[in-house]
Scaffold this active site. Structure first.
Site, PDB file in Angstrom:
ATOM      1  N   SER A  31       0.938  -1.201   0.063  1.00 21.38           N
ATOM      2  CA  SER A  31      -0.045  -0.091   0.010  1.00 21.38           C
ATOM      3  C   SER A  31       0.630   1.318   0.090  1.00 21.38           C
ATOM      4  O   SER A  31       2.113   1.855   0.990  1.00 21.38           O
ATOM      5  CB  SER A  31      -0.840  -0.046   1.000  1.00 21.38           C
ATOM      6  OG  SER A  31      -0.470   0.684   2.504  1.00 21.38           O
ATOM      7  N   ASP A  32       0.921   2.478  -0.193  1.00 24.60           N
ATOM      8  CA  ASP A  32       1.070   3.428  -0.245  1.00 24.60           C
ATOM      9  C   ASP A  32       1.303   4.145   1.013  1.00 24.60           C
ATOM     10  O   ASP A  32      -0.427   3.423   1.865  1.00 24.60           O
ATOM     11  CB  ASP A  32       0.617   4.524  -1.269  1.00 24.60           C
ATOM     12  CG  ASP A  32       1.321   5.646  -1.494  1.00 24.60           C
ATOM     13  OD1 ASP A  32       2.597   5.570  -0.938  1.00 24.60           O
ATOM     14  OD2 ASP A  32       1.243   6.234  -2.655  1.00 24.60           O
ATOM     15  N   TRP A  33       0.902   5.226   1.420  1.00 22.54           N
ATOM     16  CA  TRP A  33       1.362   5.341   3.287  1.00 22.54           C
ATOM     17  C   TRP A  33      -0.055   5.685   3.925  1.00 22.54           C
ATOM     18  O   TRP A  33      -0.845   6.794   3.161  1.00 22.54           O
ATOM     19  CB  TRP A  33       2.082   7.116   3.009  1.00 22.54           C
ATOM     20  CG  TRP A  33       2.258   6.869   4.935  1.00 22.54           C
ATOM     21  CD1 TRP A  33       1.072   7.502   5.500  1.00 22.54           C
ATOM     22  CD2 TRP A  33       3.589   7.552   5.377  1.00 22.54           C
ATOM     23  NE1 TRP A  33       1.658   8.141   6.544  1.00 22.54           N
ATOM     24  CE2 TRP A  33       2.880   7.930   6.279  1.00 22.54           C
ATOM     25  CE3 TRP A  33       4.973   7.041   5.645  1.00 22.54           C
ATOM     26  CZ2 TRP A  33       4.371   8.832   7.543  1.00 22.54           C
ATOM     27  CZ3 TRP A  33       5.729   7.268   5.796  1.00 22.54           C
ATOM     28  CH2 TRP A  33       5.314   7.989   7.422  1.00 22.54           C
ATOM     29  N   GLY A  34      -0.349   5.076   4.506  1.00 23.20           N
ATOM     30  CA  GLY A  34      -1.748   5.179   4.946  1.00 23.20           C
ATOM     31  C   GLY A  34      -2.761   4.864   4.067  1.00 23.20           C
ATOM     32  O   GLY A  34      -4.040   4.746   4.600  1.00 23.20           O
TER      33      GLY A  34
END
Length: 725
Positions: A269-272
């Site tokens: 995933s990307d950040w968060g």
């Protein structure tokens, strides 16, 4: 050997508890880890994630760590605390250089130089690897058509074919051919899957909504090219695709990426982004967010704790099959094995060699060369090149600025940047004089700044205005509705124009700009983008003619922001502008501005002049088995040697679904001496004429086509042929 390695990874999985497996799926930032400077304390904002010390000790990867000794310290401490001795993966955003910073990717795209792009990634990998990095979150291959979006600076432009070629080049540079034995390489992670560059309104993180055919035709090819080249990882995008956030999108990730394309590497995933499924309205809480992400095949959750807090319970309730977690862990362990981390968990991290390799002179030379090739000459009314004996006034907020690295250059140092002032000084003869003044700041000015600039300009033969965007004005979360230069800089141009001296504008920016107040006022314009560590030297090389501009735009410059998205490979309408049988009012056009961009895709000037002649086809028929040749005679009619990028476009005259007015199919870079000619040849095959039909099948149609050859997407010679099937 591969079978043995696979067996070993399965053995690890059999020994791991469920919590240990889940921890492998968690990626945490440096401060969580013992051994890092100031690390190992789960306090403050870190504590709010709800991550336990046990999860950290079993975690699979670290975000944003670089520096050989610190990596060694963290890895050593981790292995002492990890029950099974499973090493960490060190990941970081090495986007356009590690310590030696190259031009931003949009600029690299404008070089149209695949060899130098590959070399830049190879150097970035070498510097990163010796500093302890195992994985880079690059390349970003999102197709972009809206310059309001700040992250256009991370892409190579608006064309799916060219983006695909650069994607392949970057993957070759980062990964090489053997990650296990070549310790100077790093694993690459292509991003952001998928269609992140199509965010509505050019607003970061915003909705994306398009047909699947549009997605496949324009936005997916570059990701697929990266995977075909062997890219080890994929990062999810923040946006929705067909109403579903990418990070929890089963049709996109499980069906297309995993099943149709056969990708079996790591999906991160990307950040968060996993927890953000809640904000999207796609999950009611963190537990449902974890459920949706693991079902979609997301192997690593970056910097939120939905997996850590809820996957175990979801397995116990039999809502998630533990086999999904096992397959994610296997993919993570397999990459660790491929990188040789089980045999040597420190891999290439070496503090002594780090001092020799990182930011060495050889790497800086390549940075300078690529910066020279990436700059685009947008206008020249006989002012350039400058002469070493001239008295030059260098004015503007970038005259003495070291802000030339651009976004995503976090390991670079502004202290190492060659400023434009220093680059120009090295070019001047002893009798020349360089008068330097700020004139204004990026977004504000004082009367005193102008007075100082006016005095310098009055005493000079020529005025060089160094203008542009601060690096924070583009990049992630750098969306802007107004993409003109700030008003104080436009005012500086107006004041300089009143002095009736030749004006050269050098632009430093991360996106195509609306050049109102610049284009018609300046006598010459050089688009330097954010050129990297050697920016000042590279720009000076071009300004003084020690290098000949050869960059070509890979993203259109709009006439006005009201046109965007504006791109060359658009569809026609039933009432195209200029239709002979249409009334002036009732055609597809603006009433107040042109339809065309100010500067089109493929555009760029040179100090040489190139003449195109004798364009012809080897045949007017093409078949599945028999390609045709497109040739054109290119002559350098100028007085200096130069490099021209000859571009080949095609149009399908009629199709089952409408086709773009032009599509780039190939290009050739040709260097000619003054007076020299060369026949440039392209081979055009039936395969290059295929497209996605209404049923999403990919094939060509028999019928009429046009081929276009020329220096950019607008200035072309048209030829006709037919496909016979």
């Amino acid at each position: 050997m591969e079978s043995n390695a696979n067996t070993l990874m399965h053995d690890y999985i059999e020994k791991m508890t469920l919590d240990e497996k889940i921890a492998q799926l968690i990626q945490l930032a440096v401060p969580f880890f013992e051994g890092a400077e100031g690390g190992g304390l789960i306090t403050g904002p870190m504590a709010s994630l709800g991550i336990t010390e046990q999860t950290v000790r079993n975690s699979g990867s670290v975000l944003g760590m670089a520096g050989a000794q610190e990596v060694i310290n963290v890895q050593r401490t981790h292995l002492e605390n990890n029950r099974l001795g499973i090493p960490l993966l060190m990941m970081a955003d090495i986007v356009h250089g590690f310590k030696t910073i190259f031009p931003v990717p949009l600029a690299i795209g404008c070089s149209w130089n695949l060899e130098l792009a590959e070399r830049s990634a190879e150097i970035a990998a070498k510097e990163a690897s010796v500093s302890g990095v195992h994985v880079t979150f690059a390349p970003m291959v999102d197709l972009v058509r809206d310059p309001r979006w700040g992250r256009v600076m991370e892409s190579t432009g608006e064309d799916p074919y060219l983006n695909s070629e650069f994607a392949r080049a970057f993957i070759r540079g980062f990964q090489g051919t053997d990650l296990t034995s070549d310790k100077d390489r790093v694993a690459a992670c292509v991003k952001h899957f998928a269609a992140y560059g199509a965010a509505e309104g050019g607003r970061d993180y915003n909705t994306v909504d398009m047909s699947e055919r549009q997605l496949r035709e324009f936005y997916l090819p570059a990701y697929k090219a990266a995977l075909d080249e062997g890219c080890e990882m994929v990062m999810t995008s923040f946006n929705t695709v067909d109403g579903m956030p990418a990070t929890g999108n089963v049709p996109l990730m499980r069906k297309l990426l995993r099943e149709e394309w056969g990708f079996d590497g790591i999906l991160i995933s990307d950040w968060g982004a996993v927890k953000e499924l809640i904000a999207h309205g796609y999950a009611a809480d963190e537990s449902e967010a974890a459920y949706r992400a693991i079902q979609a095949g997301v192997d690593i959750e970056m910097m939120t704790s939905c997996y850590a807090k809820h996957l175990s319970e979801l397995v116990e309730k039999k809502e998630v099959d533990e086999s999904l977690i096992d397959e994610a862990v296997l993919r993570i362990l397999t990459l660790k094995q491929k990188l040789g981390l089980f045999e040597n968990p420190y891999r290439a991290a070496d503090p002594e060699r780090e001092q020799e390799v990182v930011f060495c002179e050889a790497h800086r030379e390549v940075s300078r060369e690529l910066a020279v090739k990436s700059c685009v000459l947008l206008k020249n009314e006989g002012v350039l090149p400058l002469q070493p004996q001239q008295k030059i006034a260098l004015i503007g907020p970038f005259a003495q600025s070291s802000d030339l690295l651009g976004p995503w250059s976090w390991t670079g140092s502004k202290d190492d940047v060659v400023k434009l002032t220093d680059g120009i000084k090295r070019k001047l003869s002893q009798s020349a004089e360089l008068l330097v003044a700020d004139g204004c700041g990026i977004e504000e000015a004082t009367e005193e700044q102008w007075k100082e600039a006016e005095a310098a300009a009055q005493a000079a033969d020529v005025i060089v205005l160094a203008l542009g965007e601060h690096s924070d004005m583009s990049g992630e979360a750098g969306s802007r509705a107004n993409i003109q230069l700030p008003e104080v800089q436009l005012e500086l141009i107006r004041k300089a124009k009143l002095l009736q001296k030749p004006i050269v504008v050098v632009l430093f920016n991360g996106r195509p700009l609306d050049l109102h107040g610049v284009y018609h006022e300046a006598d010459a314009i050089l688009e330097a983008w954010f050129p990297g560590t050697e920016g000042g030297n590279a720009v000076a090389d071009l300004l003084f003619g020690d290098a000949n501009p050869s960059g070509r735009l890979t993203m259109s410059f709009p006439f006005s922001v009201g046109q965007v998205p504006v791109y060359y490979n658009a569809f026609n309408t039933g009432r195209p502008q200029g239709a002979e049988d249409a009334q002036v009012r009732y055609v597809s056009q603006y009433l107040d501005i042109p339809n065309e961009p100010l500067l089109p895709f493929g555009f760029g000037l040179s100090y040489s002049k190139f003449d195109y002649s004798d364009a012809k086809l080897s045949s007017d028929l093409i078949t599945v088995d028999q390609p045709i040749k497109v040739t054109v005679k290119l002559t350098n009619t100028g007085t200096v040697a130069g490099e021209e990028t000859v571009q080949l476009y095609v149009r399908d005259i009629s199709g089952e679904v409408v086709r773009p007015v032009k599509e780039l199919k190939d290009f050739k870079k040709v260097t000619l001496q003054p007076g020299e000619s060369s026949e440039v040849e392209f081979v055009l095959s039936e395969e290059q004429l295929r497209y996605y039909h209404a049923d999403l099948k990919h094939h060509s149609d028999a019928g009429a086509f046009s081929a276009f050859v020329g220096p950019n997407s607008q200035q072309t010679t048209q030829l006709s042929f037919k496909l016979v099937k």
